[in-house]
Write a protein that holds these residues in place. Structure first.
Motif, PDB file in Angstrom:
ATOM      1  N   MET A   4      -1.768  59.024 -57.119  1.00 22.39           N
ATOM      2  CA  MET A   4      -2.106  59.722 -58.357  1.00 22.39           C
ATOM      3  C   MET A   4      -0.898  60.553 -58.767  1.00 22.39           C
ATOM      4  SD  MET A   4      -5.932  61.147 -57.616  1.00 22.39           S
ATOM      5  CE  MET A   4      -6.102  61.674 -59.317  1.00 22.39           C
ATOM      6  N   SER A   5      -0.739  60.774 -60.054  1.00 24.43           N
ATOM      7  CA  SER A   5       0.334  61.645 -60.524  1.00 24.43           C
ATOM      8  C   SER A   5      -0.063  62.295 -61.834  1.00 24.43           C
ATOM      9  CB  SER A   5       1.645  60.867 -60.673  1.00 24.43           C
ATOM     10  OG  SER A   5       1.483  59.822 -61.597  1.00 24.43           O
ATOM     11  N   THR A   6       0.577  63.401 -62.112  1.00 22.17           N
ATOM     12  CA  THR A   6       0.340  64.127 -63.349  1.00 22.17           C
ATOM     13  C   THR A   6       1.508  65.067 -63.592  1.00 22.17           C
ATOM     14  OG1 THR A   6      -1.324  65.367 -64.605  1.00 22.17           O
ATOM     15  CG2 THR A   6      -0.885  66.119 -62.350  1.00 22.17           C
ATOM     16  N   ILE A   7       1.504  65.672 -64.746  1.00 22.48           N
ATOM     17  CA  ILE A   7       2.443  66.755 -65.047  1.00 22.48           C
ATOM     18  C   ILE A   7       1.602  67.972 -65.417  1.00 22.48           C
ATOM     19  CG2 ILE A   7       4.263  67.583 -66.577  1.00 22.48           C
ATOM     20  CD1 ILE A   7       5.223  64.667 -66.771  1.00 22.48           C
ATOM     21  N   ALA A 120       9.298  79.541 -59.394  1.00 22.19           N
ATOM     22  CA  ALA A 120      10.228  80.649 -59.594  1.00 22.19           C
ATOM     23  C   ALA A 120      10.874  80.516 -60.967  1.00 22.19           C
ATOM     24  CB  ALA A 120      11.295  80.644 -58.499  1.00 22.19           C
ATOM     25  N   GLU A 121      10.651  81.513 -61.782  1.00 23.30           N
ATOM     26  CA  GLU A 121      11.295  81.580 -63.095  1.00 23.30           C
ATOM     27  C   GLU A 121      12.565  82.400 -62.933  1.00 23.30           C
ATOM     28  OE1 GLU A 121      12.625  80.919 -66.297  1.00 23.30           O
ATOM     29  OE2 GLU A 121      10.511  80.303 -66.417  1.00 23.30           O
ATOM     30  N   HIS A 122      13.701  81.798 -63.288  1.00 26.24           N
ATOM     31  CA  HIS A 122      14.976  82.475 -63.110  1.00 26.24           C
ATOM     32  C   HIS A 122      15.566  83.015 -64.414  1.00 26.24           C
ATOM     33  CE1 HIS A 122      14.864  81.240 -58.988  1.00 26.24           C
ATOM     34  NE2 HIS A 122      14.802  79.971 -59.333  1.00 26.24           N
ATOM     35  N   ARG A 123      14.860  82.800 -65.529  1.00 27.00           N
ATOM     36  CA  ARG A 123      15.306  83.348 -66.828  1.00 27.00           C
ATOM     37  C   ARG A 123      14.527  84.630 -67.107  1.00 27.00           C
ATOM     38  NH1 ARG A 123      18.042  79.844 -70.216  1.00 27.00           N
ATOM     39  NH2 ARG A 123      18.782  81.832 -71.014  1.00 27.00           N
ATOM     40  N   ARG A 124      15.116  85.504 -67.916  1.00 18.95           N
ATOM     41  CA  ARG A 124      14.469  86.784 -68.236  1.00 18.95           C
ATOM     42  C   ARG A 124      13.221  86.616 -69.097  1.00 18.95           C
ATOM     43  NH1 ARG A 124      18.911  89.773 -70.939  1.00 18.95           N
ATOM     44  NH2 ARG A 124      20.596  88.962 -69.696  1.00 18.95           N
ATOM     45  N   SER A 125      13.254  85.679 -70.023  1.00 19.71           N
ATOM     46  CA  SER A 125      12.140  85.540 -70.965  1.00 19.71           C
ATOM     47  C   SER A 125      11.071  84.583 -70.444  1.00 19.71           C
ATOM     48  CB  SER A 125      12.659  85.072 -72.323  1.00 19.71           C
ATOM     49  OG  SER A 125      13.298  83.819 -72.188  1.00 19.71           O
ATOM     50  N   ALA A 126       9.904  84.695 -71.024  1.00 18.92           N
ATOM     51  CA  ALA A 126       8.781  83.830 -70.670  1.00 18.92           C
ATOM     52  C   ALA A 126       9.081  82.385 -71.058  1.00 18.92           C
ATOM     53  CB  ALA A 126       7.517  84.315 -71.381  1.00 18.92           C
ATOM     54  N   HIS A 127       8.587  81.463 -70.274  1.00 18.28           N
ATOM     55  CA  HIS A 127       8.761  80.033 -70.546  1.00 18.28           C
ATOM     56  C   HIS A 127       7.484  79.275 -70.186  1.00 18.28           C
ATOM     57  CE1 HIS A 127      13.053  81.034 -70.523  1.00 18.28           C
ATOM     58  NE2 HIS A 127      13.250  79.894 -71.147  1.00 18.28           N
ATOM     59  N   ARG A 128       7.350  78.104 -70.755  1.00 10.94           N
ATOM     60  CA  ARG A 128       6.309  77.161 -70.343  1.00 10.94           C
ATOM     61  C   ARG A 128       7.035  76.112 -69.516  1.00 10.94           C
ATOM     62  NH1 ARG A 128       1.278  76.599 -70.926  1.00 10.94           N
ATOM     63  NH2 ARG A 128       0.182  74.617 -71.039  1.00 10.94           N
ATOM     64  N   ARG A 129       6.696  76.018 -68.238  1.00 10.36           N
ATOM     65  CA  ARG A 129       7.385  75.134 -67.301  1.00 10.36           C
ATOM     66  C   ARG A 129       6.472  73.990 -66.876  1.00 10.36           C
ATOM     67  NH1 ARG A 129      12.760  76.317 -67.762  1.00 10.36           N
ATOM     68  NH2 ARG A 129      13.194  78.479 -67.261  1.00 10.36           N
ATOM     69  N   GLN A 130       7.095  72.865 -66.595  1.00 14.06           N
ATOM     70  CA  GLN A 130       6.361  71.669 -66.147  1.00 14.06           C
ATOM     71  C   GLN A 130       6.693  71.340 -64.707  1.00 14.06           C
ATOM     72  OE1 GLN A 130       7.488  68.609 -68.924  1.00 14.06           O
ATOM     73  NE2 GLN A 130       5.804  69.122 -70.295  1.00 14.06           N
ATOM     74  N   VAL A 131       5.655  70.953 -63.973  1.00 17.40           N
ATOM     75  CA  VAL A 131       5.805  70.493 -62.602  1.00 17.40           C
ATOM     76  C   VAL A 131       5.173  69.111 -62.518  1.00 17.40           C
ATOM     77  CG1 VAL A 131       5.229  70.908 -60.178  1.00 17.40           C
ATOM     78  CG2 VAL A 131       5.786  72.834 -61.680  1.00 17.40           C
ATOM     79  N   ALA A 132       5.974  68.118 -62.169  1.00 17.32           N
ATOM     80  CA  ALA A 132       5.459  66.765 -61.945  1.00 17.32           C
ATOM     81  C   ALA A 132       4.895  66.722 -60.531  1.00 17.32           C
ATOM     82  CB  ALA A 132       6.571  65.727 -62.112  1.00 17.32           C
ATOM     83  N   VAL A 133       3.697  66.158 -60.398  1.00 12.45           N
ATOM     84  CA  VAL A 133       3.016  66.106 -59.113  1.00 12.45           C
ATOM     85  C   VAL A 133       2.663  64.664 -58.798  1.00 12.45           C
ATOM     86  CG1 VAL A 133       1.070  67.003 -57.776  1.00 12.45           C
ATOM     87  CG2 VAL A 133       2.004  68.362 -59.662  1.00 12.45           C
TER      88      VAL A 133
END
Length: 138
Positions: A4-7, A120-133
């Motif tokens: 199975m996989s998703t993002i 871990a967010e390494h930028r100062r501002s907020a972000h929407r991040r994706q993780v592939a699983v």
């Protein structure tokens, strides 16, 4: 053997560590796979993944301070396309890594008692991040 996989997407508040363990556990439980291997990939170059202490918040505070010392902001970088936190974020992601693998045993992540999975967010501002699983198992 099943796969199975998703993002999955996660909002980060800015520099720091977002605990994504519960999201991984929920996705795993919904899969019905009891034994196998889960692989995670952060799809960004200025964020990363790590397994770390999930009880004492001071561990994450000290880790962030250590990363700040290793990759400080400043005008000494050639690459600064997105600001002074751009290149240090890439360096911090390099140090901590963008992928993880965790065994799945009896329907549970085989994490230790005090371990959690963090984005871990390494930028100062907020972000929407994706993780592939990706999950493979039975």
């Amino acid at each position: 053997m099943r796969q199975m996989s998703t993002i999955l997407s996660f909002d980060t508040p800015g520099r720091g560590f977002t605990d994504i363990t519960a999201a991984m556990v929920g996705w795993l439980e919904a899969s019905g796979i009891r034994d196998g291997l889960i692989t995670l990939l952060c799809r960004h170059t200025s964020a990363s993944l790590l397994i770390q202490e999930n009880a004492a918040r001071e561990v994450r505070t000290d880790l962030a301070a250590w990363l700040d010392r290793l990759a400080p902001e400043g005008d000494h970088y050639v690459h600064d396309d997105e600001g002074p936190d751009d290149m240090p974020a890439h360096l911090r992601a390099t140090l901590t890594g963008v992928n993880l693998q965790v065994p799945v045993i009896a329907g549970r992540l085989a994490l230790g008692t005090w371990q959690g999975i963090y984005l871990a967010e390494h930028r100062r501002s907020a972000h929407r991040r994706q993780v592939a699983v990706h999950l493979i198992g039975e």
